[in-house]
Design an enzyme around this catalytic site. Structure first.
Site, mmCIF file in Angstrom:
data_model
loop_
_atom_site.group_PDB
_atom_site.id
_atom_site.type_symbol
_atom_site.label_atom_id
_atom_site.label_comp_id
_atom_site.label_asym_id
_atom_site.label_seq_id
_atom_site.Cartn_x
_atom_site.Cartn_y
_atom_site.Cartn_z
ATOM 1 N N GLY A 18 0.802 -1.226 0.000
ATOM 2 C CA GLY A 18 0.000 0.000 0.000
ATOM 3 C C GLY A 18 0.829 1.267 0.000
ATOM 4 N N LEU A 19 2.068 1.177 -0.507
ATOM 5 C CA LEU A 19 2.980 2.326 -0.470
ATOM 6 C C LEU A 19 3.188 2.972 -1.834
ATOM 7 C CD1 LEU A 19 5.651 0.878 2.003
ATOM 8 C CD2 LEU A 19 3.732 2.379 2.535
ATOM 9 N N GLU A 67 -0.672 4.090 -14.794
ATOM 10 C CA GLU A 67 -1.485 3.537 -13.698
ATOM 11 C C GLU A 67 -2.811 2.957 -14.223
ATOM 12 O OE1 GLU A 67 -1.111 4.065 -9.513
ATOM 13 O OE2 GLU A 67 0.033 2.790 -10.827
ATOM 14 N N ASP A 79 -1.894 8.294 -6.000
ATOM 15 C CA ASP A 79 -0.512 7.815 -5.835
ATOM 16 C C ASP A 79 0.445 8.503 -6.809
ATOM 17 O OD1 ASP A 79 -1.704 6.174 -4.026
ATOM 18 O OD2 ASP A 79 -0.934 4.298 -4.835
#
Length: 445
Positions: free
Chosen positions: A146-147, A195, A206
């Protein structure tokens, strides 16, 4: 070489699904992409993503340039692309599907997605006359935690390809803020396209954090669209990030909150409102507090308290996990700062904002405990720099201000061992930037 950061959610996860604001900030764990130009006779584009075991070369002349370069389809570096073109996607699928045929399906799927993002960007921004290149990627960001690791890679690919077609100016110290903003947005827009290939329906959060650095405020609007606003006053703060190494499903955690909202609507809404209030309080604090001078200690205490309380509300929503609670227990016992889960919960990572003046021995002792229980610890910076470039890929020696430097060759880059080895060789640097790296930066407003 280009580099882009990962991210953590600092405030507002889960509440963001229901229209409350959330804050996400860049961290100094990063992806690094080395671009090597080949001789004219080597007409290949090679992806070498060492950390996930992806290594594949395509012959440039066999790629579907004619489909991408139709007058009705042709996109330019300044084009605003918000969705994937099905015809273009169909044209690259067979080329993306050619990767890693001998690997297990789960791993291969990750490789195919990475290849799809790369090919869509390469064919959108490149040209059939392009020379051959090798794109070697290394990353210090844990994958699947989740980074924002995939967005960081997409930002690197976008920046590298835009630099190769000379569509980016700077970064340089005298660059006007408006010009830097245009360059960041250009990288960001194309990273979002990457993405779209990787995730299908990304929020854009993100890639925006990774491209611009610092932090952003994310908010979903009633219409279903979302806004991502840069938070340029966000301070750089030392952060402890601990990976539980506990696999988790974001969808499952989101569903857990939805069920709670259906079964206990009034109470759950109060908790979600409360989480939204923490975000609002943090925004107010960041815009007015002093995180550098005499007021540092009070400002950190205030921000830390908001972090700790936000975690408590997430626990009451049922999205924590015994391993996350164990991290919090160990950190609280060592009394080094304020801890919360980050992201969807149910596993993943916890973040701790350090108190001022924490002793090295305390951290070392804590690290021993983390290691013994199977956790992975990273000391990082919150509010880190966004996309950066090292061009040429030479690290200045930095001694007596003279010239000279050491070229980053592909072999040493590939063979750097782990996050520490990558940091030592090419790192933007945890406690200050390696000489030679330059960053596009947004004006502070």
């Amino acid at each position: 070489m280009v580099s882009a950061p990962g991210k953590v959610i600092v405030f507002g996860e889960h509440a963001a699904v229901y229209g409350k604001p959330a804050i996400a900030a860049a961290i100094s764990l990063r992806s690094y992409l080395l671009v090597t130009t080949l001789s004219k006779s080597q007409r290949i584009a090679k992806l070498n993503f060492r950390d996930i075991g992806l290594n594949h070369a395509w012959k440039i002349d066999t790629l579907p340039w004619d489909v991408f370069h139709q007058p009705s389809k042709k996109r330019f570096y300044y084009s605003l692309v918000n969705s994937l073109d099905p015809e273009l996607l169909d044209a690259i699928i067979p080329h993306a599907e050619a990767v890693s045929k001998d690997l297990p399906e789960k791993q291969r799927k990750i490789h195919v997605r990475s290849a799809t993002a790369f090919l869509y960007l390469f064919l959108s921004l490149g040209s059939p006359e392009s020379p051959g290149f090798i794109y070697t990627l290394r990353s210090t960001i844990p994958i699947g935690a989740g980074l924002g690791s995939s967005a960081s890679v997409c930002v690197c690919l976008s920046a590298a390809l835009l630099i190769q077609i000379r569509a980016l100016a700077g970064p340089h110290p005298d660059q006007p803020p408006e010009e830097a903003e245009i360059q960041i947005e250009r990288v960001n827009r194309w990273a979002f396209v990457g993405e779209l290939c990787t995730h299908g329906d990304p929020s854009g959060l993100d890639n925006t954090v990774s491209a611009g650095g610092k932090a952003v405020v994310f908010q979903r609007n009633p219409s279903g669209s979302s806004s991502v606003t840069p938070l340029t006053k966000f301070p750089k703060l030392p952060l402890l990030l601990v990976d539980t190494r506990q696999p988790r499903s974001t969808a499952m955690q989101v569903e857990k909150v939805r069920t709670s909202k259906n079964n206990h609507p009034v109470l759950t809404e109060m908790i979600l409102d409360g989480i939204g209030q923490f975000t609002a309080s943090a925004l107010e604090l960041i815009s007015s507090a002093d995180f550098d001078g005499n007021g540092t200690s009070d400002s950190l205490e205030h921000l830390g308290t908001l972090i700790r309380m936000n975690h408590g509300f997430l626990v009451s929503l049922g999205v924590s996990h015994p391993r996350l609670e164990r991290i919090r227990e160990l950190v609280d016992y060592a009394d080094i700062g304020w801890t919360k889960l980050t992201g969807a919960g149910g596993g993943g990572c916890a973040i701790t904002l350090f108190r001022p003046g924490v002793k090295d021995e305390t951290i070392k002792e804590l690290e021993r405990k983390f290691t013994a229980e199977g956790f992975q610890k990273y000391e990082t910076i919150l509010g880190a720099d966004g996309v950066g470039v090292l061009w040429p890929a030479v690290l200045r020696n930095g001694t007596n201000g003279g010239g000279g430097g050491e070229e980053i060759d592909q072999e040493s880059f590939e063979n750097a061992v782990g996050a520490q080895g990558i940091e030592q060789l090419v790192g933007v640097g945890l406690h200050g930037n390696r000489e030679g790296w330059k960053f596009w930066t947004r004006a502070v407003v």
